[in-house]
Design a protein around this motif. Structure first.
Motif, PDB file in Angstrom:
ATOM      1  N   SER A 108      11.026  24.255  35.501  1.00 22.24           N
ATOM      2  CA  SER A 108      10.297  23.610  36.618  1.00 22.24           C
ATOM      3  C   SER A 108       8.987  24.126  36.911  1.00 22.24           C
ATOM      4  O   SER A 108       8.416  24.892  36.080  1.00 22.24           O
ATOM      5  CB  SER A 108      11.072  24.137  38.091  1.00 22.24           C
ATOM      6  N   PHE A 109       8.364  23.277  37.756  1.00 20.48           N
ATOM      7  CA  PHE A 109       6.651  23.456  37.749  1.00 20.48           C
ATOM      8  C   PHE A 109       6.613  24.885  38.312  1.00 20.48           C
ATOM      9  O   PHE A 109       5.708  25.526  38.105  1.00 20.48           O
ATOM     10  CB  PHE A 109       6.112  22.386  38.519  1.00 20.48           C
ATOM     11  N   ASP A 110       7.574  25.338  39.376  1.00 18.17           N
ATOM     12  CA  ASP A 110       7.634  26.796  39.666  1.00 18.17           C
ATOM     13  C   ASP A 110       7.783  27.843  38.688  1.00 18.17           C
ATOM     14  O   ASP A 110       7.007  28.789  38.878  1.00 18.17           O
ATOM     15  CB  ASP A 110       8.515  26.782  40.642  1.00 18.17           C
ATOM     16  N   TRP A 111       8.503  27.522  37.712  1.00 18.45           N
ATOM     17  CA  TRP A 111       8.805  28.595  36.536  1.00 18.45           C
ATOM     18  C   TRP A 111       7.420  28.556  35.724  1.00 18.45           C
ATOM     19  O   TRP A 111       7.143  29.786  35.395  1.00 18.45           O
ATOM     20  CB  TRP A 111       9.966  28.034  35.565  1.00 18.45           C
ATOM     21  N   ALA A 118       0.298  32.740  31.275  1.00 19.50           N
ATOM     22  CA  ALA A 118       0.628  32.356  29.870  1.00 19.50           C
ATOM     23  C   ALA A 118       1.366  30.994  29.757  1.00 19.50           C
ATOM     24  O   ALA A 118       1.241  30.144  29.034  1.00 19.50           O
ATOM     25  CB  ALA A 118       1.440  33.428  29.170  1.00 19.50           C
ATOM     26  N   ARG A 119       2.344  30.820  30.697  1.00 18.68           N
ATOM     27  CA  ARG A 119       3.336  29.675  30.874  1.00 18.68           C
ATOM     28  C   ARG A 119       2.491  28.463  31.267  1.00 18.68           C
ATOM     29  O   ARG A 119       2.497  27.441  30.572  1.00 18.68           O
ATOM     30  CB  ARG A 119       4.504  29.753  31.939  1.00 18.68           C
ATOM     31  N   ALA A 151       6.092  31.914  26.007  1.00 14.44           N
ATOM     32  CA  ALA A 151       6.754  30.925  26.758  1.00 14.44           C
ATOM     33  C   ALA A 151       7.825  30.497  25.738  1.00 14.44           C
ATOM     34  O   ALA A 151       8.874  30.233  26.291  1.00 14.44           O
ATOM     35  CB  ALA A 151       5.943  29.804  26.973  1.00 14.44           C
ATOM     36  N   SER A 152       7.770  30.338  24.750  1.00 11.18           N
ATOM     37  CA  SER A 152       8.927  30.121  23.751  1.00 11.18           C
ATOM     38  C   SER A 152       9.862  31.173  23.701  1.00 11.18           C
ATOM     39  O   SER A 152      11.075  30.930  23.736  1.00 11.18           O
ATOM     40  CB  SER A 152       8.233  29.960  22.092  1.00 11.18           C
ATOM     41  N   ARG A 153       9.691  32.606  23.681  1.00 10.09           N
ATOM     42  CA  ARG A 153      10.608  33.505  23.821  1.00 10.09           C
ATOM     43  C   ARG A 153      11.378  33.559  24.941  1.00 10.09           C
ATOM     44  O   ARG A 153      12.621  33.879  25.017  1.00 10.09           O
ATOM     45  CB  ARG A 153       9.680  34.871  23.615  1.00 10.09           C
ATOM     46  N   GLN A 154      10.810  33.176  26.220  1.00 10.73           N
ATOM     47  CA  GLN A 154      11.439  33.238  27.579  1.00 10.73           C
ATOM     48  C   GLN A 154      12.113  32.231  27.547  1.00 10.73           C
ATOM     49  O   GLN A 154      13.415  32.229  28.259  1.00 10.73           O
ATOM     50  CB  GLN A 154      10.271  33.083  28.439  1.00 10.73           C
ATOM     51  N   HIS A 175       9.099  24.613  22.216  1.00  9.72           N
ATOM     52  CA  HIS A 175       9.672  23.687  23.281  1.00  9.72           C
ATOM     53  C   HIS A 175       8.888  22.174  23.441  1.00  9.72           C
ATOM     54  O   HIS A 175       7.419  22.489  23.455  1.00  9.72           O
ATOM     55  CB  HIS A 175       9.701  24.317  24.750  1.00  9.72           C
ATOM     56  N   VAL A 176       9.506  21.191  23.751  1.00 10.67           N
ATOM     57  CA  VAL A 176       8.697  19.886  23.626  1.00 10.67           C
ATOM     58  C   VAL A 176       7.687  19.903  25.077  1.00 10.67           C
ATOM     59  O   VAL A 176       6.695  19.434  24.722  1.00 10.67           O
ATOM     60  CB  VAL A 176       9.683  18.820  24.061  1.00 10.67           C
ATOM     61  N   GLY A 177       7.882  20.939  26.027  1.00 12.21           N
ATOM     62  CA  GLY A 177       6.695  20.674  27.192  1.00 12.21           C
ATOM     63  C   GLY A 177       5.574  21.696  26.787  1.00 12.21           C
ATOM     64  O   GLY A 177       4.672  21.618  27.647  1.00 12.21           O
ATOM     65  N   ILE A 178       5.620  22.389  25.755  1.00 13.27           N
ATOM     66  CA  ILE A 178       4.390  23.178  25.227  1.00 13.27           C
ATOM     67  C   ILE A 178       3.466  22.348  24.736  1.00 13.27           C
ATOM     68  O   ILE A 178       3.971  21.839  23.626  1.00 13.27           O
ATOM     69  CB  ILE A 178       4.844  24.494  24.412  1.00 13.27           C
ATOM     70  N   VAL A 179       2.223  22.234  25.408  1.00 14.64           N
ATOM     71  CA  VAL A 179       1.203  21.366  25.041  1.00 14.64           C
ATOM     72  C   VAL A 179       0.108  21.871  24.786  1.00 14.64           C
ATOM     73  O   VAL A 179      -1.352  21.295  24.644  1.00 14.64           O
ATOM     74  CB  VAL A 179       1.047  19.969  25.962  1.00 14.64           C
TER      75      VAL A 179
END
Length: 168
Positions: A11-14, A20-21, A78-81, A87-91
């Motif tokens: 989520s956006f909150d996460w 870093a996220r 972020a990938s580790r977490q 992850h597709v959302g990592i841009v």
């Protein structure tokens, strides 16, 4: 020891809970579906349009190196977490690579639009060796590196277009 929670699609909150996220997910643009990479690249273009005119080439060059290094770390974290390699959302990778393309592209809307299309084409199609790097190099560096190679392909085609006088 803190328990790691698997997040299928954050989520956006996460995302905003850690700097870093937030960087890895392109300030939230990576959460937009479909085509999160395209949304991240569009946000990069918008940021470029607002900021680049105020920066010298030296500052941009140093910033790109620093952002690449920070991006490697942020994407790895972020990938580790998330318990995934990329992850597709990592841009963040698309953003930094596209800023490199924009930095070396003629300063016109048409040239930047062509550069955008080329970059997305190479990033999605992953011609060799991009696909090789994407499948073999893991971690934050791997996430960032294949997009830098896609940027290099885009810049090569843009250099041919400039040489042919397309932007004259």
């Amino acid at each position: 020891m803190r328990e790691r929670v698997k997040v299928a699609y954050p989520s956006f909150d996460w995302v905003r809970a850690e700097p870093a996220r937030l960087v890895a997910f392109g300030f939230g643009s990576g959460l937009i579906r479909p085509a999160s990479g395209t949304w991240g690249t569009l946000l990069a273009w918008l940021i470029w349009a607002v900021v680049a005119g105020f920066l010298s080439d030296l500052v941009i060059g140093v910033a790109l190196v620093a952002l690449f290094a920070y991006g490697c770390w942020a994407c790895q974290r972020a990938s580790r977490q998330l318990h995934v390699d990329d992850h597709v959302g990592i841009v963040c990778d698309e953003m930094v690579a596209f800023w490199l393309v924009l930095w070396l592209t003629p300063d016109s809307f048409f040239a930047q639009l062509l550069a955008f299309g080329l970059f997305r084409l190479f990033d999605i199609a992953k011609p060799p060796p991009i696909k090789y790097f994407d499948s073999r190099i893991k971690g934050g560096f791997g996430v960032m590196w294949d997009d830098i190679v896609a940027a290099a392909y885009s810049l090569f085609v843009m250099a041919i277009a400039v040489r042919l006088g397309v932007f004259a």
